[in-house]
Every structure is written in C-alpha cells, then in structure tokens.
Motif scaffolding. Structure first.
Motif, PDB file in Angstrom:
ATOM      1  N   TRP A  43      52.736   5.759 -14.853  1.00 58.17           N
ATOM      2  CA  TRP A  43      51.749   4.830 -14.790  1.00 58.17           C
ATOM      3  C   TRP A  43      52.536   3.210 -14.522  1.00 58.17           C
ATOM      4  CZ3 TRP A  43      47.745   7.186 -16.924  1.00 58.17           C
ATOM      5  CH2 TRP A  43      47.515   8.277 -17.451  1.00 58.17           C
ATOM      6  N   PHE A  44      50.811   1.946 -14.300  1.00 60.00           N
ATOM      7  CA  PHE A  44      51.329   0.986 -14.576  1.00 60.00           C
ATOM      8  C   PHE A  44      51.320   0.781 -15.757  1.00 60.00           C
ATOM      9  CE2 PHE A  44      51.254   2.265 -10.138  1.00 60.00           C
ATOM     10  CZ  PHE A  44      52.074   1.554  -9.113  1.00 60.00           C
ATOM     11  N   ILE A  45      51.845  -0.529 -16.542  1.00 63.27           N
ATOM     12  CA  ILE A  45      51.696  -0.946 -17.830  1.00 63.27           C
ATOM     13  C   ILE A  45      50.666  -2.506 -17.530  1.00 63.27           C
ATOM     14  CG2 ILE A  45      52.524  -1.872 -19.934  1.00 63.27           C
ATOM     15  CD1 ILE A  45      54.725  -0.033 -19.424  1.00 63.27           C
ATOM     16  N   ARG A  73      58.901  14.169 -27.253  1.00 62.78           N
ATOM     17  CA  ARG A  73      59.779  15.753 -26.508  1.00 62.78           C
ATOM     18  C   ARG A  73      59.690  14.846 -24.952  1.00 62.78           C
ATOM     19  NH1 ARG A  73      56.082  20.966 -27.456  1.00 62.78           N
ATOM     20  NH2 ARG A  73      57.990  21.455 -26.771  1.00 62.78           N
ATOM     21  N   SER A  74      58.856  14.282 -24.683  1.00 61.68           N
ATOM     22  CA  SER A  74      58.823  13.819 -23.026  1.00 61.68           C
ATOM     23  C   SER A  74      60.263  13.327 -23.008  1.00 61.68           C
ATOM     24  CB  SER A  74      57.821  13.386 -22.309  1.00 61.68           C
ATOM     25  OG  SER A  74      56.948  14.213 -22.513  1.00 61.68           O
ATOM     26  N   THR A  75      60.697  12.827 -21.997  1.00 64.26           N
ATOM     27  CA  THR A  75      61.641  11.823 -21.941  1.00 64.26           C
ATOM     28  C   THR A  75      60.938  10.563 -21.223  1.00 64.26           C
ATOM     29  OG1 THR A  75      63.961  13.506 -20.906  1.00 64.26           O
ATOM     30  CG2 THR A  75      63.905  11.122 -20.487  1.00 64.26           C
ATOM     31  N   LEU A  76      61.243   9.181 -21.647  1.00 64.53           N
ATOM     32  CA  LEU A  76      60.663   8.653 -21.204  1.00 64.53           C
ATOM     33  C   LEU A  76      61.069   7.538 -20.928  1.00 64.53           C
ATOM     34  CD1 LEU A  76      58.231   5.346 -23.413  1.00 64.53           C
ATOM     35  CD2 LEU A  76      60.430   4.782 -22.376  1.00 64.53           C
ATOM     36  N   THR A  77      61.852   7.584 -19.469  1.00 67.46           N
ATOM     37  CA  THR A  77      61.902   6.249 -18.677  1.00 67.46           C
ATOM     38  C   THR A  77      61.218   5.532 -17.950  1.00 67.46           C
ATOM     39  OG1 THR A  77      61.986   8.084 -16.765  1.00 67.46           O
ATOM     40  CG2 THR A  77      63.904   8.008 -18.058  1.00 67.46           C
ATOM     41  N   VAL A  78      62.002   4.679 -16.886  1.00 71.94           N
ATOM     42  CA  VAL A  78      61.584   3.232 -16.498  1.00 71.94           C
ATOM     43  C   VAL A  78      61.471   3.108 -15.061  1.00 71.94           C
ATOM     44  CG1 VAL A  78      61.036   0.259 -17.135  1.00 71.94           C
ATOM     45  CG2 VAL A  78      62.311   2.264 -19.318  1.00 71.94           C
ATOM     46  N   GLU A  79      60.181   2.990 -14.379  1.00 67.37           N
ATOM     47  CA  GLU A  79      60.738   2.888 -12.499  1.00 67.37           C
ATOM     48  C   GLU A  79      61.308   1.524 -12.239  1.00 67.37           C
ATOM     49  OE1 GLU A  79      60.619   5.316  -9.994  1.00 67.37           O
ATOM     50  OE2 GLU A  79      60.649   6.533 -12.311  1.00 67.37           O
ATOM     51  N   PRO A  80      61.407   1.100 -10.939  1.00 65.07           N
ATOM     52  CA  PRO A  80      62.566  -0.203 -10.878  1.00 65.07           C
ATOM     53  C   PRO A  80      61.374  -1.247 -11.001  1.00 65.07           C
ATOM     54  CG  PRO A  80      63.136   1.118  -9.085  1.00 65.07           C
ATOM     55  CD  PRO A  80      61.925   2.176 -10.090  1.00 65.07           C
ATOM     56  N   GLY A  81      59.760  -1.293 -10.952  1.00 66.03           N
ATOM     57  CA  GLY A  81      59.085  -2.015 -11.056  1.00 66.03           C
ATOM     58  C   GLY A  81      58.358  -2.197 -12.227  1.00 66.03           C
ATOM     59  N   GLN A  83      57.304   0.273 -13.938  1.00 62.00           N
ATOM     60  CA  GLN A  83      56.231   1.325 -14.191  1.00 62.00           C
ATOM     61  C   GLN A  83      56.743   2.585 -15.557  1.00 62.00           C
ATOM     62  OE1 GLN A  83      58.136   0.307 -11.279  1.00 62.00           O
ATOM     63  NE2 GLN A  83      56.868   1.936  -9.893  1.00 62.00           N
ATOM     64  N   LEU A  84      55.903   3.498 -16.410  1.00 65.66           N
ATOM     65  CA  LEU A  84      56.366   3.718 -17.348  1.00 65.66           C
ATOM     66  C   LEU A  84      56.462   5.712 -16.738  1.00 65.66           C
ATOM     67  CD1 LEU A  84      55.515   3.615 -20.408  1.00 65.66           C
ATOM     68  CD2 LEU A  84      54.792   5.972 -19.380  1.00 65.66           C
ATOM     69  N   GLU A  85      57.625   6.546 -17.456  1.00 63.58           N
ATOM     70  CA  GLU A  85      57.538   7.487 -16.921  1.00 63.58           C
ATOM     71  C   GLU A  85      57.945   8.546 -17.893  1.00 63.58           C
ATOM     72  OE1 GLU A  85      58.974   9.875 -12.967  1.00 63.58           O
ATOM     73  OE2 GLU A  85      60.984   9.966 -14.058  1.00 63.58           O
ATOM     74  N   LEU A  86      56.819   9.748 -17.950  1.00 61.45           N
ATOM     75  CA  LEU A  86      57.246  10.625 -19.237  1.00 61.45           C
ATOM     76  C   LEU A  86      57.510  11.823 -18.172  1.00 61.45           C
ATOM     77  CD1 LEU A  86      54.947   9.783 -21.496  1.00 61.45           C
ATOM     78  CD2 LEU A  86      57.182   9.501 -22.891  1.00 61.45           C
ATOM     79  N   SER A  87      58.404  11.695 -18.631  1.00 62.43           N
ATOM     80  CA  SER A  87      58.745  13.735 -17.333  1.00 62.43           C
ATOM     81  C   SER A  87      59.086  14.461 -18.580  1.00 62.43           C
ATOM     82  CB  SER A  87      60.432  13.398 -17.397  1.00 62.43           C
ATOM     83  OG  SER A  87      60.152  12.428 -16.212  1.00 62.43           O
ATOM     84  N   SER A  88      58.011  15.993 -18.596  1.00 63.50           N
ATOM     85  CA  SER A  88      58.353  16.326 -20.196  1.00 63.50           C
ATOM     86  C   SER A  88      59.084  17.646 -19.867  1.00 63.50           C
ATOM     87  CB  SER A  88      57.081  17.441 -19.531  1.00 63.50           C
ATOM     88  OG  SER A  88      57.119  18.404 -18.925  1.00 63.50           O
ATOM     89  N   ASP A 104      52.187  12.658 -26.907  1.00 67.38           N
ATOM     90  CA  ASP A 104      53.484  11.650 -26.682  1.00 67.38           C
ATOM     91  C   ASP A 104      52.471  10.783 -25.326  1.00 67.38           C
ATOM     92  OD1 ASP A 104      55.548  13.376 -27.116  1.00 67.38           O
ATOM     93  OD2 ASP A 104      56.270  13.691 -25.018  1.00 67.38           O
ATOM     94  N   LEU A 105      51.988  10.911 -25.043  1.00 73.93           N
ATOM     95  CA  LEU A 105      50.809   9.692 -24.315  1.00 73.93           C
ATOM     96  C   LEU A 105      49.865   9.027 -25.101  1.00 73.93           C
ATOM     97  CD1 LEU A 105      50.162  11.685 -20.646  1.00 73.93           C
ATOM     98  CD2 LEU A 105      51.034   9.478 -21.242  1.00 73.93           C
ATOM     99  N   ASP A 106      49.566   9.831 -26.698  1.00 76.04           N
ATOM    100  CA  ASP A 106      48.855   9.234 -27.298  1.00 76.04           C
ATOM    101  C   ASP A 106      49.720   8.075 -28.403  1.00 76.04           C
ATOM    102  OD1 ASP A 106      46.365  10.332 -26.309  1.00 76.04           O
ATOM    103  OD2 ASP A 106      46.614  12.100 -28.152  1.00 76.04           O
ATOM    104  N   ALA A 107      50.909   9.241 -28.550  1.00 75.47           N
ATOM    105  CA  ALA A 107      51.548   7.813 -29.004  1.00 75.47           C
ATOM    106  C   ALA A 107      51.907   6.221 -28.229  1.00 75.47           C
ATOM    107  CB  ALA A 107      53.094   8.332 -29.249  1.00 75.47           C
ATOM    108  N   VAL A 108      52.583   6.525 -27.094  1.00 76.22           N
ATOM    109  CA  VAL A 108      52.601   5.508 -26.139  1.00 76.22           C
ATOM    110  C   VAL A 108      51.720   4.829 -26.045  1.00 76.22           C
ATOM    111  CG1 VAL A 108      53.382   4.470 -23.692  1.00 76.22           C
ATOM    112  CG2 VAL A 108      54.517   6.622 -24.568  1.00 76.22           C
ATOM    113  N   ARG A 109      49.961   5.040 -26.140  1.00 74.42           N
ATOM    114  CA  ARG A 109      49.067   4.002 -25.888  1.00 74.42           C
ATOM    115  C   ARG A 109      49.224   3.357 -26.758  1.00 74.42           C
ATOM    116  NH1 ARG A 109      46.571   8.501 -21.795  1.00 74.42           N
ATOM    117  NH2 ARG A 109      46.136   7.845 -20.515  1.00 74.42           N
TER     118      ARG A 109
END
Length: 453
Positions: A43-45, A73-81, A83-88, A104-109
């Motif tokens: 996702w873009f923030i 539960r998902s792994t949260l990582t950050v892309e170079p620009g 971007q947010l990534e969740l890996s289930s 997880d997305l509900d918590a992130v949002r």
C-alpha cells in the motif's frame, strides 16, 4: 522487494557452481499436496486531509515506529519508497488467510488514522516522481545497478505496489495440481491476471498508455532480473539455470556500507572466480531476482497490481486460489489459457506479446477478455468448495459484473475520471474506499464492502 532472506538455502558456507544448482533444484520447489496459501499486500501511505501531497519522511518514520509495536500476525515491512507491506503467515484455508490479514489491516488503519494518514491501493503512484524513503546499503546498491538500464528501476522500487499471491508448488506427480502444471499455468494465466486486475494507468498525473504501468516497468527492466526462465524444460532445472545465469546485482561488503556493484558478472561466473560466493551470497542473490513467478519453496505470483478499496485485495487472492487449488477450476483454467500460449511467440514473460497486450490493453483485448470470463466463472464455482463465505463470493461476482463481463479493469475507472479534462485531473483523488470524482461530487465504490470474515 522487501525480502531480507530467501527460503531457498539454509546453512552458510562457500558454494560451487554444482552446489548452487543442487541447492536451488532441491529446495526452491517443495512439492506435496497444496495445503497452504499466503498473500503479500502493498500500500501507499497518504495524507487523509491532503491526499495529493507526499507524506513527509518524519511523519512516515513516526507512523512506522508505532506500527512496529502492534501485535500483528502478518510481517510488516517497508518498501524503498515508503510503501507498507503486510505478508501473511501461511494459512490452511482461503478464509483463514483473509481473516488474519483483514484483522491486521484494521489495526494498521486505526494507527494511521490517529496520525491523519491512510492507505491507498494502486499499482503505480499516479502523481509524484520516485523518491526513496529507505537509505540502506541494499537499496543504494540496487538503485545504482538499476539506473544503468533506465529510470524504470527507481519507479519499481519507490512507486509501485502489488498483491502477491503465494501458493504451494503442488504435487510431484503430474496432473492439474502437479508442480509442473502449476508452474506453466502461473506463467500463462498470469497474463489474464495482469489484464483483469490492471490498476496503474497514470504516472505523474498523465495516462502512460498502459492499463498496468507497473507491469510495463518489469517489461522494460533488465531481463536477467525480471524475466522468467523458459517453460520448455523441467521447472527445477530451468530455475537453477536462470539463477546461475542471472547477473549479480551487488557484492555485499561485510561491515561496510560501500557495496560493490559489478557490471556484467553472472552468479555462475562468480562461482568460477578466485573469490567465490558463499551460501549467504546465494541467499541474497535469490532475493534480487524479480520474475513474475518466483519459486521460494512455494510459488510467489508477483504480477497483480495493488487494488482499490479497503478489501479489493481479497478478490485477486480468492480468484487465484480457486484457479490453482481447486482441481476442477485448475483444469478449466489450463484448457482456457492453452490457446493463449501461442501468442507468447516462444518468448518468456513478461516480455512476450501476450503479457505486453495484457499490461497495455487489459481486458479490452478480446482474447484475454474471453479467457477471463471463463476463468472467473470457474473460480466462482470453485469458491464454495474452498469454503469461501457468501461475502467473498459476492465480491468476486461484483468484480466480474463490473469489470470482466464488460471487458474492463480497475484502470479503466481511473482513465474515465481523467477523461473529465486536463483542468480537472487535479481534483481526482484515490480514496481508500474507492475512486472519488470530486469534480462531480460522486463516489464510485470498488469491489463492494465488508467482504471479510
């Protein structure tokens, strides 16, 4: 993009060319009955009050610092620009996968909302030039390497987002769920998935001429890094050869930020040099290969653009899972896309005519539209057998009616909005619940609502 290590090697010691081939052949395709499913959503923030403005780095850093404290539960990582990534985690069913990522997305949002931020799902950032958020040796080296072949690499790093579906490799034996069939199907059906879910027609506020500009980036990049191996050989042998013949992106300097970026050195040549790589180097090399289908023990399908709406990612996940993990649907998909393979003209994805047509035209291409109609119908029939809820089935049906049956894809909604006129492009915003046409004051919801468990 956010890989820090590969699933394809385990211990760390010097490796020869023969050892690399044996390791890759033996571990990157772990066969057995398809039991697990996963998804990686990017996702873009964005700023909630001023969606067109880029989020300042200090605000991104503060948001990520808070997000990292969440018990996800998902792994949260950050892309170079940024971007947010969740890996289930690997899920035993479609609904388990949807449920865990949705929670997880509900918590992130909720955290982002407190900071005045939100998430946008689109395959290519539509307004701004690529700007790097992460400044680490890995990404410094990657940028230097990719800049040699053009600007597409930076755009891929900083301005792209996707939905990546992860599937088990399949049975050792042949058949609809055999690993050989699934490997072939992923590369042929992949073009249909590109076309159906294309959602990135804009860059820097203008139409690029592609429904999936994100996919066009992979087409233009270094083929040794973003291309698929030939499909006329055993998958293990083809992938092992591809890994060895792929160019080395960088040689990491232990304890230093000054990583070497060699020019024209393949991993095979490195193993034959006076300073051969070790297993850790092989691990890292595997994470720098970005083909449309990447074997990491399982199959990682990387060709789907990020989707509009809070829950838009669920539709490509459900459709892809149904077409691969249900034997009846997999057989229908295989028979449907087999004639399309002729359009590949013996070239590998994503640089063959079939994949280029999918990225450029989406489902406006008549043959891709016909294949998508058949495949989506097969997926709809399979979803109850996979335990999909009525809400998920309805979401797939709504997507089919809105797009597939009409020869459209999500990118067409954006192009329709841009068609309002050059003076009105500035007024178009990408909302987390769909496309908002502020010039007319109306909202077009995408993919339906609340399709989770």
């Amino acid at each position: 993009m956010s890989d820090s290590e590969s699933d394809c090697t385990e211990s760390r010691s010097a490796v020869t060319e023969a050892e690399v081939e044996a390791l890759v052949r033996g571990i990157c395709f772990k066969t057995g009955p398809p039991r697990f499913l996963g998804v990686e959503v990017e996702w873009f923030i964005r700023e909630l009050r001023f969606p067109r403005l880029p989020v300042r780095p200090e605000r991104l850093e503060a948001a990520y610092a808070t997000l990292r404290t969440l018990p996800l539960r998902s792994t949260l990582t950050v892309e170079p620009g940024g971007q947010l990534e969740l890996s289930s985690p690997a899920a035993a069913s479609l609904m388990e996968c949807i449920g865990s990522v949705s929670t997880d997305l509900d918590a992130v949002r909720a955290v982002l909302r407190e900071a005045g931020l939100g998430l946008t799902g689109i395959g290519q950032e539509p307004w701004h030039p690529p700007t790097r958020f992460l400044h680490e040796p890995r990404y410094d080296a990657m940028e230097r390497y990719l800049d040699r072949t053009g600007p597409e690499g930076r755009a891929m790093m900083c301005n792209s987002a996707s939905v990546q579906v992860c599937l088990d490799a399949g049975y050792e034996e042949p058949g609809p769920l055999g690993h050989g069939r699934r490997w072939w199907l992923a590369h042929q059906l992949g073009a249909v998935l590109v076309a159906a879910f294309a959602h990135s027609p804009l860059a820097r506020g203008r139409h690029t001429g592609w429904r999936s500009t994100r996919q066009s980036l992979w087409t233009a990049m270094d083929p040794g890094r973003s291309g698929a191996p030939p499909l006329d050989d055993d998958p293990r042998a083809a992938w092992a050869r591809h890994v060895l013949d792929a160019p080395v992106m960088c040689v990491r300097a232990r304890g230093s930020d000054a990583w070497d970026v060699p020019e024209g050195m393949t991993f095979r040549a490195w193993t034959r040099s006076g300073t051969p790589p070790d297993r850790e180097d092989l691990d890292y090399h595997l994470t720098t290969l970005f083909p449309p289908v990447r074997p990491r023990g399982h199959l990682e399908l990387r060709m789907i653009d990020a989707q509009p709406g809070d829950d838009g990612w669920i539709v490509p996940l459900a459709v892809t899972a149904a077409l691969f993990d249900d034997a009846e649907a997999a057989e229908v998909a295989y028979r449907t896309v087999k004639p399309l393979a002729e359009r590949a003209d013996s070239l590998t994805a994503p640089r063959n005519p079939l994949w280029i047509a999918a990225a450029r035209s989406g489902l406006a291409d008549p043959e891709l539209r016909e294949a998508a109609v058949t495949c989506f119908a097969a997926a709809a029939e399979a979803l109850p057998r996979l335990g999909a809820t009525d809400e998920v089935q309805d979401a797939v049906a709504q997507f089919t009616d809105r797009y597939v049956a009409r020869g459209r894809c999500p990118a067409d909604d954006l192009l329709d909005a841009v068609g309002l006129g050059a003076t009105e492009v500035e007024a178009i915003d990408l909302d987390t619940t769909g496309l908002i046409d502020r010039a007319h004051g109306t909202q077009h919801p995408l993919h339906g609502k609340d399709i989770r468990t």
